[in-house]
Every structure is written in C-alpha cells, then in structure tokens.
Scaffold this active site. Structure first.
Site, short mmCIF file in Angstrom:
data_model
loop_
_atom_site.label_atom_id
_atom_site.label_comp_id
_atom_site.label_asym_id
_atom_site.label_seq_id
_atom_site.Cartn_x
_atom_site.Cartn_y
_atom_site.Cartn_z
N SER A 103 15.52 -11.04 49.83
CA SER A 103 14.12 -10.61 50.03
C SER A 103 13.05 -11.67 49.90
O SER A 103 11.90 -11.42 50.25
CB SER A 103 13.78 -9.47 49.08
N SER A 105 12.12 -7.92 51.52
CA SER A 105 11.12 -6.97 51.11
C SER A 105 9.84 -7.60 50.55
O SER A 105 8.82 -6.91 50.41
CB SER A 105 11.71 -6.04 50.05
N LYS A 128 4.18 -9.89 43.75
CA LYS A 128 4.72 -8.70 44.45
C LYS A 128 4.50 -7.47 43.58
O LYS A 128 4.61 -7.54 42.34
CB LYS A 128 6.21 -8.96 44.69
N1 GLN Z 1 17.28 -6.58 52.92
C1 GLN Z 1 18.03 -6.26 51.75
C2 GLN Z 1 18.00 -4.76 51.53
O1 GLN Z 1 17.70 -4.09 52.43
C3 GLN Z 1 17.51 -7.05 50.58
C4 GLN Z 1 16.45 -6.43 49.75
C5 GLN Z 1 16.04 -7.28 48.58
O2 GLN Z 1 16.48 -8.42 48.42
N2 GLN Z 1 15.22 -6.72 47.71
O3 GLN Z 1 18.29 -4.23 50.51
#
Ligand code: GLN
Length: 485
Positions: free
Chosen positions: A174, A150, A73
């Site tokens: 994420s 994400s 990532k």
């Molecule tokens: N969906 C969550 C957010 O909007 C998680 C994001 C993550 O785990 N980086 O922050």
C-alpha cells in the site's frame, strides 16, 4: 518558488539558514491543501497546525523535521483530530490518544497539516474505495489515471507538492505500489522496526508503518526518527537502531543483487523492461554484482491468494471491535445485537463485507485446514524461498509494477501471470517482514514508474545504500507531479 516541492534535506537547510520560516511553510501548505482537487484529504488541520507552529520549540532546530509540514494517513490515531480510516463506520470518531508515529514526528518538530484518504480501512489497492470516493493522481490533471492505494491520499499530497513527507501503511504493497504510480520513494522498513501503536490494525502479521519521501536520503533520515522499540507495542523490535544515513553514500562495490527471472518475465510492458534493464546496468557500473535468479513460479503465483486468505482472516478478527458499542458511528437498535448489526451493515461498504466473508469462511473450523492453515503453510514456503535467495544476495531487485499508473477503469485478467505475479508479488515483503523500498526508474507517456529493492530483515542500512546509489545513477529524485525529468 514552491519550497514545498523540495526534499526534507533541502527544506531543512533553508529553514536553518532563515531563508524560509516554518510559519510561512505551514501557511503555504495549508493553502495548497485547501486547493487540492485530487481528494487527498479526510481532514485539514487548519487551526491545529497554525497553533502548533506558533508553539514550535526552537531547541528542535537541528531536527530534520523541525517546522516541516507533513500529512498522515487517516488510519493512524491522532489525539483530538478526527480519524476515520476512510470508513463510514468511524465517521465522527475523535481518538483520545495519538499513534506513536504521530507522537515521534511531533516531538521531532513536524507540523501535521492533514489526515489523508485511503482505501476503506486500508483494504484495497486502487485508491477508489474510501468513503469520500476516488483519490486522483496529481500526475494526470485530467483525472483518468489511478494513484493506487491504499495510501492514496498520502501519495497524492506529496507528489502534488503539498508536503515533502507523508506517512502511510503497507500490509501488501500500500505504500510501495502508489509510490510506483506517483514517482515517489516508498519505504516499508522491517516488521517491528517502527511502532504500530495507534495504527488501525488490518492484518497484524503483515501490517507495517511505511512512508513516502522524495529522496532515498530523506527515507533514511526519517527512519532515524521513527525506528526503535516502543513499550506500548509489544511487537516492536528490540534490535538496536543504528544511524541509517551515516554510510548511505558508501560504494556498493561487491554487493550482490538478485533479479527474479519469473517476476520480470511476467511483465509485458516493453518501456518498463527497457528502463529496468538500463537500471541493472547502472547498478553494475556502480560495482554491484547483479544475477538473474529463479524462484519456483508456483510459489510466486501463490503469493496473492495466500495474502488474501491471511489478510482477510486477520481483518475479520481485528475489525470485530468496530461494532458501534464502544465508539464509532453507532446506528441504534432494540438490543445490543441489533445495534451491532445495524452499525456494521451501515458502516462497512460491500468490498469490506466481502473481505470479512472471505476471512470468516477461511477461519470456520470445517474450512480452516483447507484455507487458513494451508495459507499459513504456503506463506512459510514463500518466505523460505526468498530467504534462500537472501543466503547468497544482499538484495532482490525487480520492477515494482507491470505498468505506470493504470487507467481508472482498466480491467486485468486476474488469472494472468502479469496480474498474479508482477502486479501483486510485493506482498512477499510483508510475509517475510523484509525491508522494502520502491523508487522511480522511468517514465511512460509522462507518467512515472518504479522498481523495488528488498533486503533481509533489519538490513535497512544496506538496502538504503543500494537504493541511494541507484537513485544517484538514474537522477530520478525529488519528482513532483507536472515536472518530468
Ligand atoms: N492492495 C492490497 C490489498 O488490497 C494491499 C493493501 C495494503 O497494503 N494495505 O489488500
């Protein structure tokens, strides 16, 4: 045959027996990456990968990652390779050092094929907010369903059959949420288990290194490579690292598993509930004791708002270094202040700015008691409630999401229990630092969906054992887009 659709174990055996060479694999993987039409990549390591595989040390041949093409990532620093966090503010940024995760994988013989797209700076769950736009779900060639984020690009690269392993990060869900949408094993080990040196911090108290595999066994083998203290990350743990694969096939007879009633009750989708109930029977057939357990619904509903306040507050402070002065996509101005204002105005999207506003507002001294401090107290209550469950149970088991991959433009009722609980409860794993794994349990209209197992801190061995036993029972492993089992 596309060898790149195999598990790490299968591929490793083929490499060791000489049936396929690392050079060929890297060439094939690069070609598939070039052809990717799901917007999985920020950067493809064309020259770097070819060079690296040429210099691969044959002494590493026993390593599970020897000659394996991988992706990381784009919020992990990689020396001499552009790293943007999928944000305009870091456009053109080339780090001077590598993250510990990238280093350990390289030392194990893995070949980095590319850096993958994410929701900008890992703040998001849809896979639509990176500066390159939406990342699509390889399970739907018509591009109507989200892969989620994400860690969207990493999930798309592995489920699309480009690589057999992908690194992500998990602050709220994420990795474990896109794993649900893409038919993958998504694993977040205990907070501190893996060094975060070189991972762009989003919310330090919640951030975890996490990753995608095709099988639970692969997830355990990967942890053997990545786990352990790193002097460069003071938050990395001194807890001894064990061999996570050794007992993975042991019986789960007598293991106690809690299903949280209120989480399951908040899901409306019958296909998911049916598949979940079937999977409970499989766990029972394998000897586990599965009980329904209640957690105060007020606390479950508080997970997401609490997560938002804490993560936005930490993000505001962590991202204060992105000001165009020291590095990054600087926009000139007449003074330092003006450079910072121009750089930040131009570099962050509206969504990120909104999070910084929420974070700064919660931290303001006149609001902190009501918001930030209160969220901290709430986090304590939430973690205590789950710790109480762990006093009597080895793991908690629930559907990972209320649906398979959602449609692009789907809108949720953000005050419903389904949204507040089923769609966002996984962040409890980050609040408590618990090891947590999502794995596939079924399909709906050709799209996979999964369930989640979470255990006590540093109890990865037990967690992986239970997950492995479930995976064997469902037969849903090594899923690659387009090939429903
Ligand atoms: N969906 C969550 C957010 O909007 C998680 C994001 C993550 O785990 N980086 O922050």
């Amino acid at each position: 045959m596309n060898y790149l659709s195999l598990s790490l174990v299968e591929l490793h055996n083929l490499i060791v027996s000489g049936k396929v060479t690392p050079e060929q694999l890297v060439k094939d993987s690069l070609e598939l990456a070039r052809k990717d039409n799901n917007n999985a990549f920020e950067y493809i390591c064309e020259k770097e990968a070819i060079e690296e595989v040429k210099n691969l040390d044959p002494k590493l041949k026993d390593s599970i990652f020897y000659g394996i093409p991988i992706v990381i990532k784009d919020n992990f620093s990689t020396k001499d390779i552009p790293t943007t966090g999928s944000s305009n503010i870091l456009k053109g940024y080339i780090p001077l050092f590598s993250s510990e995760v990238a280093l350990r994988l390289k030392k194990a013989g893995a070949i980095l094929i590319g850096k993958t797209t994410l929701d900008e700076l890992a703040m998001g769950g849809s896979g639509t907010t990176g500066h390159l736009g939406t990342t699509f779900n390889p399970w739907d060639p018509t591009h109507q369903h989200l892969i989620g984020g994400s860690s969207c690009g990493s999930a798309a690269a592995i489920s699309g059959g480009i690589v057999p392993f992908a690194v992500g990060s998990d602050t709220g869900d994420s990795v474990r949420k896109p794993a649900n949408n893409a038919g993958l094993v998504g694993f977040k080990p205990t907070w501190g288990r893996i060094s975060r040196y070189g991972l762009f911090p989003f919310a330090t108290s919640l951030d975890h290194v996490a990753y995608f595999n095709r099988t639970v066994e692969d997830a355990a083998l990967t942890l053997n490579v990545l786990a352990g203290r790193d002097e460069k990350d003071a938050s990395s743990s001194l807890v001894p690292v064990v061999d996570f694969v050794k007992n993975i096939n042991d019986s789960i007879k007598g293991k106690k598993i809690a299903v949280i009633k209120e989480i399951v009750d908040s899901i409306n989708n019958k296909t998911i509930i049916d598949a979940f109930n079937k999977s409970i029977n499989m766990l029972r057939d394998n000897g586990a004791i599965v009980d329904e357990v209640s957690v105060d619904i007020k606390l479950l509903k508080a997970i997401y708002p609490t997560y938002i306040i804490i993560s936005c507050a930490e993000a505001t402070s962590n991202n204060a270094n992105l000001d165009g002065i020291k590095f990054g996509n600087r926009i000139e101005g007449d003074s330092f202040e003006q450079v910072m204002i121009n750089t930040r105005n131009n570099g962050f999207s509206e969504l990120i700015k909104r999070r910084f506003v929420i974070g700064s507002f919660s931290l303001l001294s006149e609001n902190a008691n009501e918001l930030f401090i209160r969220a901290q107290k709430c986090r304590r209550l939430i973690v205590d409630a789950f710790n109480k469950v762990f006093e009597n149970y080895d793991a908690i088991y629930c559907p990972a999401s209320p649906s398979a991959a959602p449609l692009m433009d789907s809108v949720s009722d953000t005050l419903s229990n389904e949204y507040l609980i089923a769609d966002n409860y996984l962040a409890y794993g980050n609040m408590g630092g618990f090891p947590s794994i999502t794995l596939p349990i079924g399909f709906e209209n050709g799209l996979p969906f999964g369930a989640n197992l979470t255990a006590k801190p540093f109890d990865e061995s037990n967690l992986l054992k239970i997950a492995n036993s479930l995976e064997k029972a469902t037969g849903l492993s090594s899923l690659v887009a387009g090939k429903e089992k």
